[in-house]
Design an enzyme around this catalytic site. Structure first.
Site, PDB file in Angstrom:
ATOM      1  N   GLU A 159       0.815  -1.240   0.000  1.00 56.68           N
ATOM      2  CA  GLU A 159       0.000   0.000   0.000  1.00 56.68           C
ATOM      3  C   GLU A 159       0.845   1.287   0.000  1.00 56.68           C
ATOM      4  O   GLU A 159       0.371   2.362   0.290  1.00 56.68           O
ATOM      5  CB  GLU A 159      -0.913   0.099   1.207  1.00 56.68           C
ATOM      6  CG  GLU A 159      -2.147  -0.691   1.422  1.00 56.68           C
ATOM      7  CD  GLU A 159      -2.463  -1.968   0.702  1.00 56.68           C
ATOM      8  OE1 GLU A 159      -1.584  -2.874   0.659  1.00 56.68           O
ATOM      9  OE2 GLU A 159      -3.568  -2.073   0.197  1.00 56.68           O
ATOM     10  N   TYR A 161       3.512   1.976   1.981  1.00 57.65           N
ATOM     11  CA  TYR A 161       4.148   2.352   3.248  1.00 57.65           C
ATOM     12  C   TYR A 161       5.664   2.083   3.179  1.00 57.65           C
ATOM     13  O   TYR A 161       6.169   1.648   2.142  1.00 57.65           O
ATOM     14  CB  TYR A 161       3.498   1.588   4.410  1.00 57.65           C
ATOM     15  CG  TYR A 161       2.071   2.035   4.675  1.00 57.65           C
ATOM     16  CD1 TYR A 161       1.801   3.330   5.131  1.00 57.65           C
ATOM     17  CD2 TYR A 161       0.986   1.186   4.450  1.00 57.65           C
ATOM     18  CE1 TYR A 161       0.501   3.756   5.358  1.00 57.65           C
ATOM     19  CE2 TYR A 161      -0.325   1.605   4.685  1.00 57.65           C
ATOM     20  CZ  TYR A 161      -0.558   2.886   5.135  1.00 57.65           C
ATOM     21  OH  TYR A 161      -1.852   3.303   5.352  1.00 57.65           O
ATOM     22  N   ARG A 209       2.607  -8.863   4.345  1.00 55.72           N
ATOM     23  CA  ARG A 209       1.685  -8.312   3.345  1.00 55.72           C
ATOM     24  C   ARG A 209       2.511  -7.768   2.196  1.00 55.72           C
ATOM     25  O   ARG A 209       3.207  -6.757   2.323  1.00 55.72           O
ATOM     26  CB  ARG A 209       0.815  -7.217   3.977  1.00 55.72           C
ATOM     27  CG  ARG A 209      -0.235  -6.715   3.045  1.00 55.72           C
ATOM     28  CD  ARG A 209      -1.609  -6.730   3.662  1.00 55.72           C
ATOM     29  NE  ARG A 209      -2.620  -6.429   2.674  1.00 55.72           N
ATOM     30  CZ  ARG A 209      -3.662  -5.665   2.890  1.00 55.72           C
ATOM     31  NH1 ARG A 209      -3.845  -5.131   4.070  1.00 55.72           N
ATOM     32  NH2 ARG A 209      -4.546  -5.447   1.946  1.00 55.72           N
ATOM     33  N   HIS A 247      -1.537   3.978  -1.760  1.00 57.42           N
ATOM     34  CA  HIS A 247      -2.565   4.970  -1.420  1.00 57.42           C
ATOM     35  C   HIS A 247      -2.524   6.188  -2.333  1.00 57.42           C
ATOM     36  O   HIS A 247      -3.538   6.823  -2.574  1.00 57.42           O
ATOM     37  CB  HIS A 247      -2.419   5.408   0.036  1.00 57.42           C
ATOM     38  CG  HIS A 247      -2.823   4.335   1.011  1.00 57.42           C
ATOM     39  ND1 HIS A 247      -3.920   3.538   0.820  1.00 57.42           N
ATOM     40  CD2 HIS A 247      -2.271   3.926   2.184  1.00 57.42           C
ATOM     41  CE1 HIS A 247      -4.042   2.686   1.824  1.00 57.42           C
ATOM     42  NE2 HIS A 247      -3.034   2.891   2.656  1.00 57.42           N
ATOM     43  N   GLN A 334     -17.629   5.405   3.813  1.00 59.59           N
ATOM     44  CA  GLN A 334     -18.091   6.609   4.507  1.00 59.59           C
ATOM     45  C   GLN A 334     -18.013   6.486   6.033  1.00 59.59           C
ATOM     46  O   GLN A 334     -17.527   7.389   6.699  1.00 59.59           O
ATOM     47  CB  GLN A 334     -19.536   6.864   4.074  1.00 59.59           C
ATOM     48  CG  GLN A 334     -19.940   8.316   4.181  1.00 59.59           C
ATOM     49  CD  GLN A 334     -21.353   8.528   3.658  1.00 59.59           C
ATOM     50  OE1 GLN A 334     -21.740   7.978   2.627  1.00 59.59           O
ATOM     51  NE2 GLN A 334     -22.125   9.317   4.376  1.00 59.59           N
TER      52      GLN A 334
HETATM   53  P1  NAP Z   1     -26.308  18.581  -1.717  1.00 55.05           P
HETATM   54  O1  NAP Z   1     -25.089  17.810  -1.505  1.00 55.05           O
HETATM   55  O2  NAP Z   1     -26.763  19.530  -0.670  1.00 55.05           O
HETATM   56  O3  NAP Z   1     -26.133  19.370  -3.096  1.00 55.05           O
HETATM   57  C1  NAP Z   1     -27.107  20.208  -3.580  1.00 55.05           C
HETATM   58  C2  NAP Z   1     -26.563  20.942  -4.825  1.00 55.05           C
HETATM   59  O4  NAP Z   1     -27.582  21.780  -5.327  1.00 55.05           O
HETATM   60  C3  NAP Z   1     -25.388  21.830  -4.535  1.00 55.05           C
HETATM   61  O5  NAP Z   1     -24.470  21.633  -5.593  1.00 55.05           O
HETATM   62  C4  NAP Z   1     -25.940  23.251  -4.541  1.00 55.05           C
HETATM   63  O6  NAP Z   1     -24.898  24.025  -5.120  1.00 55.05           O
HETATM   64  C5  NAP Z   1     -27.173  23.145  -5.417  1.00 55.05           C
HETATM   65  N1  NAP Z   1     -28.312  23.916  -4.931  1.00 55.05           N
HETATM   66  C6  NAP Z   1     -28.798  24.009  -3.688  1.00 55.05           C
HETATM   67  N2  NAP Z   1     -29.873  24.792  -3.657  1.00 55.05           N
HETATM   68  C7  NAP Z   1     -30.102  25.220  -4.909  1.00 55.05           C
HETATM   69  C8  NAP Z   1     -31.059  26.056  -5.511  1.00 55.05           C
HETATM   70  N3  NAP Z   1     -32.022  26.620  -4.808  1.00 55.05           N
HETATM   71  N4  NAP Z   1     -30.965  26.279  -6.835  1.00 55.05           N
HETATM   72  C9  NAP Z   1     -29.994  25.713  -7.568  1.00 55.05           C
HETATM   73  N5  NAP Z   1     -29.050  24.914  -7.061  1.00 55.05           N
HETATM   74  C10 NAP Z   1     -29.099  24.666  -5.733  1.00 55.05           C
HETATM   75  O7  NAP Z   1     -27.544  17.641  -1.990  1.00 55.05           O
HETATM   76  P2  NAP Z   1     -27.633  16.261  -2.783  1.00 55.05           P
HETATM   77  O8  NAP Z   1     -26.710  16.204  -3.913  1.00 55.05           O
HETATM   78  O9  NAP Z   1     -29.085  16.132  -3.050  1.00 55.05           O
HETATM   79  O10 NAP Z   1     -27.204  15.214  -1.718  1.00 55.05           O
HETATM   80  C11 NAP Z   1     -27.966  15.067  -0.519  1.00 55.05           C
HETATM   81  C12 NAP Z   1     -27.150  14.349   0.533  1.00 55.05           C
HETATM   82  O11 NAP Z   1     -26.930  13.019   0.151  1.00 55.05           O
HETATM   83  C13 NAP Z   1     -25.814  15.010   0.769  1.00 55.05           C
HETATM   84  O12 NAP Z   1     -25.579  15.130   2.144  1.00 55.05           O
HETATM   85  C14 NAP Z   1     -24.854  14.054   0.177  1.00 55.05           C
HETATM   86  O13 NAP Z   1     -23.658  13.978   0.945  1.00 55.05           O
HETATM   87  C15 NAP Z   1     -25.577  12.724   0.233  1.00 55.05           C
HETATM   88  N6  NAP Z   1     -25.170  11.919  -0.919  1.00 55.05           N
HETATM   89  C16 NAP Z   1     -23.950  11.376  -0.901  1.00 55.05           C
HETATM   90  C17 NAP Z   1     -23.530  10.638  -1.960  1.00 55.05           C
HETATM   91  C18 NAP Z   1     -22.186   9.997  -1.930  1.00 55.05           C
HETATM   92  O14 NAP Z   1     -21.798   9.415  -2.893  1.00 55.05           O
HETATM   93  N7  NAP Z   1     -21.444  10.055  -0.837  1.00 55.05           N
HETATM   94  C19 NAP Z   1     -24.336  10.459  -3.060  1.00 55.05           C
HETATM   95  C20 NAP Z   1     -25.584  11.041  -3.065  1.00 55.05           C
HETATM   96  C21 NAP Z   1     -25.986  11.781  -1.976  1.00 55.05           C
HETATM   97  P3  NAP Z   1     -24.980  25.592  -5.347  1.00 55.05           P
HETATM   98  O15 NAP Z   1     -25.804  26.115  -4.208  1.00 55.05           O
HETATM   99  O16 NAP Z   1     -23.566  26.065  -5.345  1.00 55.05           O
HETATM  100  O17 NAP Z   1     -25.597  25.756  -6.674  1.00 55.05           O
HETATM  101 FE1  SF4 Z   2     -17.077   0.890   5.592  1.00 56.96          FE
HETATM  102 FE2  SF4 Z   2     -19.443   0.029   6.407  1.00 56.96          FE
HETATM  103 FE3  SF4 Z   2     -19.249   1.395   4.127  1.00 56.96          FE
HETATM  104 FE4  SF4 Z   2     -18.317  -1.103   4.345  1.00 56.96          FE
HETATM  105  S1  SF4 Z   2     -20.440  -0.433   4.485  1.00 56.96           S
HETATM  106  S2  SF4 Z   2     -17.250   0.600   3.419  1.00 56.96           S
HETATM  107  S3  SF4 Z   2     -17.547  -1.103   6.414  1.00 56.96           S
HETATM  108  S4  SF4 Z   2     -18.825   2.144   6.156  1.00 56.96           S
END
Ligand code: NAP
Ligand code: SF4
Length: 666
Positions: A159, A161, A209, A247, A334
């Site tokens: 990885e 290291y 490893r 990494h 996450q």
């Molecule tokens: P979000 O992360 O809050 O993003 C919303 C987007 O919309 C931002 O880019 C914002 O950027 C824009 N926005 C907000 N209000 C707006 C408005 N009134 N008009 C136009 N643009 C606007 O929301 P999301 O994408 O729906 O995700 C929701 C949650 O799910 C988040 O917490 C996210 O972390 C989680 N999620 C995570 C993943 C992942 O892969 N980890 C995948 C999907 C969802 P601007 O305001 O700059 O335009």
């Molecule tokens: Fe990590 Fe749990 Fe997501 Fe698996 S499901 S990658 S253990 S947080």
């Protein structure tokens, strides 16, 4: 997935819980908690557990506060872990990890003074004397581990290291006995194994490893890997574990986009070259896959780390032919790695009890209650599951089917595995006899007149409709509609909003079904070049041929890099995927209007019209909490969790955890 007919006969006693750093290693009373965490897994049948990485020296610590084992006084706390694991007839090995130039502090050392692209600290080049001191320190840590009662150690040689930094000519520019030829560059790893073996005797396990696929241009060739493995065996290692990638290399190795068991072919290639047992790893997350690897002869043992965070009972459930009850790791990173990188205690998105076993013990409530849950997205499912597990009578309703927003996530390429979480909860709710009413939109009057000790609202969210001129134009759809009707989407698309969901939708639009993952990321299964990489010249030709016809704009108003707030361990994969696919990512803009000509924006002060067929709205969400608020007003015993409580920045990890925490409060 259909279980193998053969049963898990081979898997038995061949499962290793791979090293995973929880953060408990450094926290107050952390070893007591860690002992309970390991014990729960050992009791459920894991054959051998490898601890998180522990440094043999101060300079080798990953961060200044990271754990080190180099003094006698540190042995006592390790004894707690050993006792807990041995009580259940499992074995425990301590992983010795020297971070080298990955150490996140100013005292980092490395074979040469070459800074890593993922660290702000330039390491100091080691002197010959210091190298010999570090080798002795490895042996000392192993001896202390033996004193603590460990069954062995795992020497982290992959990885990217320290040991890997010695082996790779990119990070080792030395001209003494520790650099230059391959023989010199592997001297460090071999000396470490020899000195440990001399110090601990014949019976102590030494797992090495070995980096079998550096995925680095100047990584080892296959011939060198084989040579190294043979010498590792001769030096005294008991087993060899498979290490994949560095990494710092921008090729995913454990994220959900990586195919299941994507690298077991590497282990299989090595199997004929050594006589000691070989362990395979990476993206193995179900007993079926693990069993298949063993049946195929890819390796002698299978190592899984994150799957044991997701489900402590993984092995037991497999052995009892109940793999449908396993909480599958969805490879999101996450709850585990992303939290560790933020200096927080690791847990698991799908199992928030992981590494919190002492805070959330599996005890029945002394006062069983009747709990009604409205909404069975992941927050509601989690609450229903933990409440039922604790002995409460749970009645649950959903206006549609189970899973909520996870049903949309499953449609995104690379996230199909999210189905498993819904499958898990469905199976558990049925086992725990939760009364589940699907496709039932429960009304205010029913909840007003019903008796329950608690009514939990997990009614989720609906997509936000931003106030833009022309938002009702026929070309506009929200992300739910877009995901459900992806086959109808034409070639020119603008996505408003570049949060997690905007990225998801963009990835869905540019994904090609016939993509070969290895080719896409430049991995060569024929291992013709160093590091197992495809020829760069050959690769450059490919994207041009395969260029997608689709034009996708991903837009945000903020003047900052798109995807800046995506998770640390996976955000770069998502940004890179969209860049490679030619998605046009624009920031610092405002939306003027949407009409028959497309989407009109003002970008960096200049008016522009994006002539698109569709405008997809991914602008966040609003809470679905109207029913909750009405019932609260009339004094019903209501609670609210997940997106219904707070839509802004809601994520599945918070939603599932909130469900569990509330259930523990009943
Ligand atoms: P979000 O992360 O809050 O993003 C919303 C987007 O919309 C931002 O880019 C914002 O950027 C824009 N926005 C907000 N209000 C707006 C408005 N009134 N008009 C136009 N643009 C606007 O929301 P999301 O994408 O729906 O995700 C929701 C949650 O799910 C988040 O917490 C996210 O972390 C989680 N999620 C995570 C993943 C992942 O892969 N980890 C995948 C999907 C969802 P601007 O305001 O700059 O335009
Ligand atoms: Fe990590 Fe749990 Fe997501 Fe698996 S499901 S990658 S253990 S947080």
């Amino acid at each position: 997935m259909k279980p193998l007919d053969l049963g898990f006969t081979v898997l038995k006693n061949r499962t290793i819980m791979g090293s995973i750093h929880t953060g408990l290693e450094e926290s107050w009373f952390g070893f007591d908690k860690l002992a309970v965490f390991y014990a729960e897994r050992a009791q459920a049948g894991v054959a051998l557990i490898v601890t998180g990485g522990i440094s043999p020296t101060f300079s080798g610590r990953l961060s200044l506060i990271s754990s080190q084992l180099s003094s006698l006084f540190q042995v006592a706390k390790h004894k707690k872990l050993v006792k807990a694991v041995h009580a259940h007839d499992a074995k425990l090995c301590l992983q010795i990890l020297h971070a080298g130039r990955y150490a996140y502090h100013p005292f980092a050392v490395a074979p040469s003074a070459i800074q890593s692209p993922i660290s702000p600290f330039k390491p100091k080049a080691l002197t010959d004397k210091k190298i010999k001191k570090i080798i002795k320190a490895y042996a000392r840590t192993a001896v202390l581990a033996q004193k603590a009662g460990y069954d062995g150690v795992e020497v982290m040689g992959s990885e990217g290291y320290l040991i890997n930094q010695f082996i790779c000519s990119h990070t080792n520019k030395r001209e003494d006995d520790w650099g230059g030829s391959f023989e010199n560059r592997i001297r460090f790893s071999l000396e470490i194994i020899r000195s440990i073996r001399r110090a601990v005797g014949d019976k102590f396990i030494i797992i090495y490893r070995l980096s079998m696929l550096d995925l680095h241009e100047q990584g080892s060739s296959w011939q060198e890997i084989e040579q190294h493995a043979k010498e590792v065996e001769s030096a005294g290692a008991t087993m060899i574990n498979t290490g994949i990638g560095w990494h710092e290399v921008r090729i995913p190795t454990i994220a959900s986009v990586v195919p299941e068991a994507a690298f077991t072919w590497v282990s299989k290639n090595l199997k004929q070259s050594i006589t000691i047992p070989l362990i395979t790893s990476n993206r193995i997350n179900s007993p079926e896959i693990a069993e298949r690897c063993l049946q195929n002869g890819d390796a002698d043992m299978v190592s899984m780390a994150r799957p044991f965070l997701a489900d402590s009972q993984f092995v037991k459930k497999a052995m009892d032919n109940q793999s449908h009850l396993i909480n599958t790791c969805i490879a999101c990173n996450q709850g585990c790695l992303d939290r560790v990188f933020k200096g927080k205690r690791a847990t698991c998105l799908v199992n928030p009890r992981a590494a919190y076993e002492t805070e959330f013990p599996l005890l029945k409530s002394a006062d069983p209650k009747t709990i009604i849950i409205v909404g069975l997205g992941v927050a509601g499912l989690s609450c229903a599951y933990y409440a039922a597990l604790r002995g409460h009578h749970v009645i649950a309703y959903d206006a549609k089917n189970l899973g909520g927003q996870f049903n949309l996530a499953c449609e995104i390429p690379g996230k199909e595995i999210y189905h498993e979480t819904i499958r898990y909860y469905e199976a558990q709710l049925s086992l725990l006899k939760v009364e589940v009413h699907r496709n039932t939109k429960v009304k205010f009057e029913e909840l007003r007149d019903i008796y329950a000790d608690a009514i939990v609202f997990a009614t989720g969210v609906s997509p936000r409709k931003p106030d833009i001129d022309g938002i009702d134009h026929f070309s506009v759809m929200d992300y739910e509609e877009a995901i459900k009707n992806k086959s109808t989407i034409k070639n020119k698309v603008a996505i408003i909003g570049a949060g997690g969901i905007g990225f998801d939708v963009a990835e869905m639009l540019v994904a090609k079904e016939d993509d070969d993952w290895y080719e896409q990321w430049g991995v060569d299964k024929a291992y013709r070049n160093r590091g197992g990489l495809l020829d760069k010249v050959e690769q450059k030709k490919k994207p041009l041929e395969a260029q997608d016809k689709r034009t996708v704009y991903l837009l945000q108003r903020k003047d900052e890099k798109l995807g800046k707030n995506l998770a640390r361990t996976t955000g770069w994969i998502r940004r890179l995927t969209l860049r490679k696919a030619g998605v046009k990512m624009l920031s610092d803009l405002s939306y003027d209007k949407i009409d028959d000509y497309g989407l009109h924006i003002v970008h960096k002060g200049v008016s522009e019209t994006l002539a698109v067929d569709h405008v997809i709205i991914c602008a966040g969400q609003v809470s679905e909490d109207a029913l909750y608020k009405r019932l609260r007003e009339i004094g019903q015993p209501v609670h609210v969790i997940g997106g219904a409580k707070k839509a802004a920045e809601l994520d599945a990890e918070t939603a599932i955890k909130e469900g569990m925490v509330l259930a523990y409060n009943f």
